[in-house]
Design an enzyme around this catalytic site. Sequence first.
Site, PDB file in Angstrom:
ATOM      1  N   ILE A  43      -1.993   5.366  -7.900  1.00 43.55           N
ATOM      2  CA  ILE A  43      -0.711   5.063  -8.523  1.00 43.55           C
ATOM      3  C   ILE A  43      -0.969   4.290  -9.819  1.00 43.55           C
ATOM      4  CG2 ILE A  43       1.566   4.045  -8.183  1.00 43.55           C
ATOM      5  CD1 ILE A  43       0.860   6.292  -6.190  1.00 43.55           C
TER       6      ILE A  43
ATOM      7  N   ASP B 225       4.771 -13.561  -4.265  1.00 36.46           N
ATOM      8  CA  ASP B 225       3.522 -13.163  -4.904  1.00 36.46           C
ATOM      9  C   ASP B 225       2.708 -14.427  -5.134  1.00 36.46           C
ATOM     10  OD1 ASP B 225       2.671 -10.396  -6.645  1.00 36.46           O
ATOM     11  OD2 ASP B 225       1.595 -12.224  -7.170  1.00 36.46           O
TER      12      ASP B 225
ATOM     13  N   TYR C  41     -11.761  -3.264   1.821  1.00 35.11           N
ATOM     14  CA  TYR C  41     -10.472  -2.636   1.561  1.00 35.11           C
ATOM     15  C   TYR C  41     -10.229  -1.498   2.543  1.00 35.11           C
ATOM     16  CZ  TYR C  41      -6.662  -0.483  -1.115  1.00 35.11           C
ATOM     17  OH  TYR C  41      -5.456   0.049  -1.510  1.00 35.11           O
TER      18      TYR C  41
ATOM     19  N   LYS D 203      -7.229  -1.549   5.334  1.00 36.38           N
ATOM     20  CA  LYS D 203      -6.131  -0.586   5.269  1.00 36.38           C
ATOM     21  C   LYS D 203      -6.086   0.315   6.501  1.00 36.38           C
ATOM     22  CE  LYS D 203      -4.211  -1.842   1.407  1.00 36.38           C
ATOM     23  NZ  LYS D 203      -2.833  -2.383   1.368  1.00 36.38           N
TER      24      LYS D 203
END
Length: 255
Positions: free
Chosen positions: A192, A40, A159, A163
């Site tokens: 989520i 990370d 984004y 994706k």
Amino acid sequence: MATTFDYSGKVAFVTGAGSGIGRSTALAFARAGAEVAIADIDAERLEETASLIAATGSKVQVLPTDVSDAAQVERAVMATVETFGRLDVAFNNAATFDPHATVDAVELEAWNRVIAVNLSGVFHCLKYQAAVMLAQGGGAIVNAGSVASEIASLGLTAYTASKHAVVGLTKKAALDYATRGIRVNAVLPGAIDTPMAAEFSGGTDEGRAAMVALEPMGRLGNPEEIADVVLWLGSDAASFVTGHAVAVDGGWLAR
């Protein structure tokens, strides 16, 4: 974790492991018996994840990494192999998003950063992971897509583009290695309950409610529900599954 898998003797590599889906998946691998390498860009959050993994009794390697930098990714993958001797399964999850804007208003800096992390970052991981897995005779790779891999997402230009591209890259890699022992799939989360989702929604109750309203099941998904699918895709239970993008989205894409 609702589902039980046995990753005893296996080595897992997870990016974006500092929080959210990445942290939950790294923990799920550890609880299933795997040794886990976690990467990370946020070193502090990464150490928090490492402490949680260590508490399970599994071995963990901490790898502060910016996946947009190919050299850092190569070092992280090689360090994993040096420490654990192999790499059996990888979850390429690190991602970021751009501010809401129409295409003409997107700032080039924001575009370049999102593409560098979400798309080039996945490519960098695939490149070095596949080389290791080819040498050892096989493995499984799961890339993090999104419902935005299939539909345009709420004004997020870079984004959405990144994706969509992750799924194309996943399919290409799956065909490259279909007869060489490496399976490559993607998971497409819906809304989520993660820190990234909270940031996306503005961190307000109203923003959260708006995200819930988009979900046909009437709730946000849990990171553990994504982890279950990632562990399934990485396991022998999915031995004939490759080049597939699995939506875990509460019905989002069914509308």
